[in-house]
Design an enzyme around this catalytic site. Structure first.
Site, PDB file in Angstrom:
ATOM      1  N   HIS A  66       0.816  -1.229   0.000  1.00  0.00           N
ATOM      2  CA  HIS A  66       0.000   0.000   0.000  1.00  0.00           C
ATOM      3  C   HIS A  66       0.847   1.275   0.000  1.00  0.00           C
ATOM      4  O   HIS A  66       0.311   2.368  -0.184  1.00  0.00           O
ATOM      5  CB  HIS A  66      -0.928   0.027   1.221  1.00  0.00           C
ATOM      6  CG  HIS A  66      -1.990  -1.037   1.212  1.00  0.00           C
ATOM      7  ND1 HIS A  66      -2.890  -1.180   0.182  1.00  0.00           N
ATOM      8  CD2 HIS A  66      -2.282  -2.022   2.106  1.00  0.00           C
ATOM      9  CE1 HIS A  66      -3.704  -2.209   0.448  1.00  0.00           C
ATOM     10  NE2 HIS A  66      -3.351  -2.736   1.596  1.00  0.00           N
ATOM     11  N   ASP A 109      -4.255 -13.043   3.111  1.00  0.00           N
ATOM     12  CA  ASP A 109      -5.546 -12.642   3.678  1.00  0.00           C
ATOM     13  C   ASP A 109      -6.715 -12.930   2.735  1.00  0.00           C
ATOM     14  O   ASP A 109      -7.860 -12.589   3.055  1.00  0.00           O
ATOM     15  CB  ASP A 109      -5.540 -11.165   4.121  1.00  0.00           C
ATOM     16  CG  ASP A 109      -4.991 -10.223   3.076  1.00  0.00           C
ATOM     17  OD1 ASP A 109      -4.680 -10.670   1.959  1.00  0.00           O
ATOM     18  OD2 ASP A 109      -4.869  -9.021   3.383  1.00  0.00           O
ATOM     19  N   ASP A 155      -2.583 -10.568  -2.516  1.00  0.00           N
ATOM     20  CA  ASP A 155      -3.178 -10.097  -1.259  1.00  0.00           C
ATOM     21  C   ASP A 155      -4.656  -9.780  -1.516  1.00  0.00           C
ATOM     22  O   ASP A 155      -5.018  -9.381  -2.626  1.00  0.00           O
ATOM     23  CB  ASP A 155      -2.433  -8.841  -0.803  1.00  0.00           C
ATOM     24  CG  ASP A 155      -2.828  -8.387   0.586  1.00  0.00           C
ATOM     25  OD1 ASP A 155      -2.066  -8.647   1.529  1.00  0.00           O
ATOM     26  OD2 ASP A 155      -3.903  -7.748   0.728  1.00  0.00           O
ATOM     27  N   HIS A 204      -6.271  -7.292  -0.617  1.00  0.00           N
ATOM     28  CA  HIS A 204      -6.436  -5.853  -0.885  1.00  0.00           C
ATOM     29  C   HIS A 204      -5.596  -5.422  -2.089  1.00  0.00           C
ATOM     30  O   HIS A 204      -4.489  -5.918  -2.293  1.00  0.00           O
ATOM     31  CB  HIS A 204      -6.035  -5.050   0.356  1.00  0.00           C
ATOM     32  CG  HIS A 204      -6.774  -5.470   1.584  1.00  0.00           C
ATOM     33  ND1 HIS A 204      -6.270  -6.365   2.491  1.00  0.00           N
ATOM     34  CD2 HIS A 204      -8.010  -5.138   2.029  1.00  0.00           C
ATOM     35  CE1 HIS A 204      -7.155  -6.564   3.461  1.00  0.00           C
ATOM     36  NE2 HIS A 204      -8.221  -5.838   3.202  1.00  0.00           N
TER      37      HIS A 204
HETATM   38 ZN   LIG Z   1      -4.321  -7.266   2.571  1.00  0.00          ZN
END
Ligand SMILES: [Zn+2]
Length: 295
Positions: free
Chosen positions: A113, A238, A149, A151
């Protein structure tokens, strides 16, 4: 298990702005010097229409300038951990460049991120981007990054969005409902020289595992077409069904299948640890990927 070797800051400056790195390096001492206690949370941001080219003197203003959420406080040791953590992907890139078939960079905090000049989503330095750039600098003409991931790796996307030497492909929760919300849509395909070198494959919450693997095939087909000399995998686990903050349904056996499928790519593979919040199962899921790859 090998110990990471120390690498110079120049390796970070290839993907992060020097003004951002300078801020991170001194931020905790500055926070304490202004009489504050506890963790440092941003409280104000340079939102649309405001300026981000000026670096204010005020600490809170700079904290906001270089961040995008309140979920990522600075604390004692943040910089030391992030900076030492970045030596792992850099060392991994060196080993891949010297002929290793696969290396896993076990590092914390995660990185995908973090953008050129901002932290957020528990990330400060973008380890996958640092690894991809290091592989380029060590002679790989083209490097692909696959982000699995849950996200979207908004930071990685932004770092390489205008480049055609690093392809970014990501399978993630639809940003209409999932963090980081403001990037990760399918119509983001790269800009300028990077047009066509960014592939987002958002899936709805509770997407079937079969749909996740269909998206994986789409990503791998695009990566094959790119003919990279190395593959970096942003390995968040995740997407696991038991993850408390995410909404995909992969099981541990699916992570093994992922590893087996990646091995069939026949590429040197540099795995970088990203997110994963089912703490008890995280190790087993990561190990399943690596065992699948090695098997
Ligand atoms: Zn994540």
């Amino acid at each position: 298990m090998e110990e990471a070797l120390a690498h110079p800051d120049a390796c970070l400056q290839a993907v992060h702005e020097p003004r951002y790195l300078a801020f991170l390096a001194s931020a905790w001492d500055e926070w304490l010097a202004t009489g504050n206690e506890g963790d440092a949370f941003p409280s104000v941001w340079a939102i649309r229409g405001m300026r981000s080219d000026v670096i204010p003197d005020n600490f809170a203003a700079r904290l906001g300038l270089f961040s995008f959420d309140t979920g990522t406080p600075l604390t004692a040791g943040t910089w030391a951990a992030a900076r030492a953590g970045a030596d792992r992907p850099l060392s991994a890139a060196a080993w891949i460049a010297s002929g290793e078939r696969s290396v896993f960079a076990l590092t914390r905090p995660p990185g995908h991120h973090a953008g050129p000049s901002f932290f957020g989503g528990y990330c400060f330095l973008n380890n996958a981007a640092i690894a991809a750039q290091a592989l380029r600098d060590r002679g790989a003409a083209r490097v692909a990054i696959l982000d699995v991931d849950f996200h979207h790796g908004n930071g990685t996307q932004e770092i390489f969005y205008r480049r055609n030497d690093v392809l970014f492909a990501s399978i993630h929760g639809d940003p209409r409902t999932e963090y980081p919300f403001f990037l990760g849509y399918a119509d983001e395909q790269g800009e300028g020289p990077g047009a066509g070198f960014n592939l987002n494959l958002p899936l709805p919450a509770k997407a079937a595992v079969a749909d996740w693997f269909t998206a994986l095939e789409t990503a791998l087909a695009r990566i094959n077409g790119f003919a990279p000399e190395a593959l970096v995998v942003s390995l968040g686990v995740d997407a696991f069904a038991g993850d408390p903050i995410s909404k995909f349904l992969l099981q541990t056996v699916d992570y093994q299948r992922l590893g087996e499928r990646l091995a069939k790519m026949g590429l040197p593979c540099l795995f970088v640890l990203e997110g994963g919040y089912a703490v008890a199962e995280m190790g087993a899921n990561v190990a399943a990927v690596l065992e699948g790859f090695e098997g």
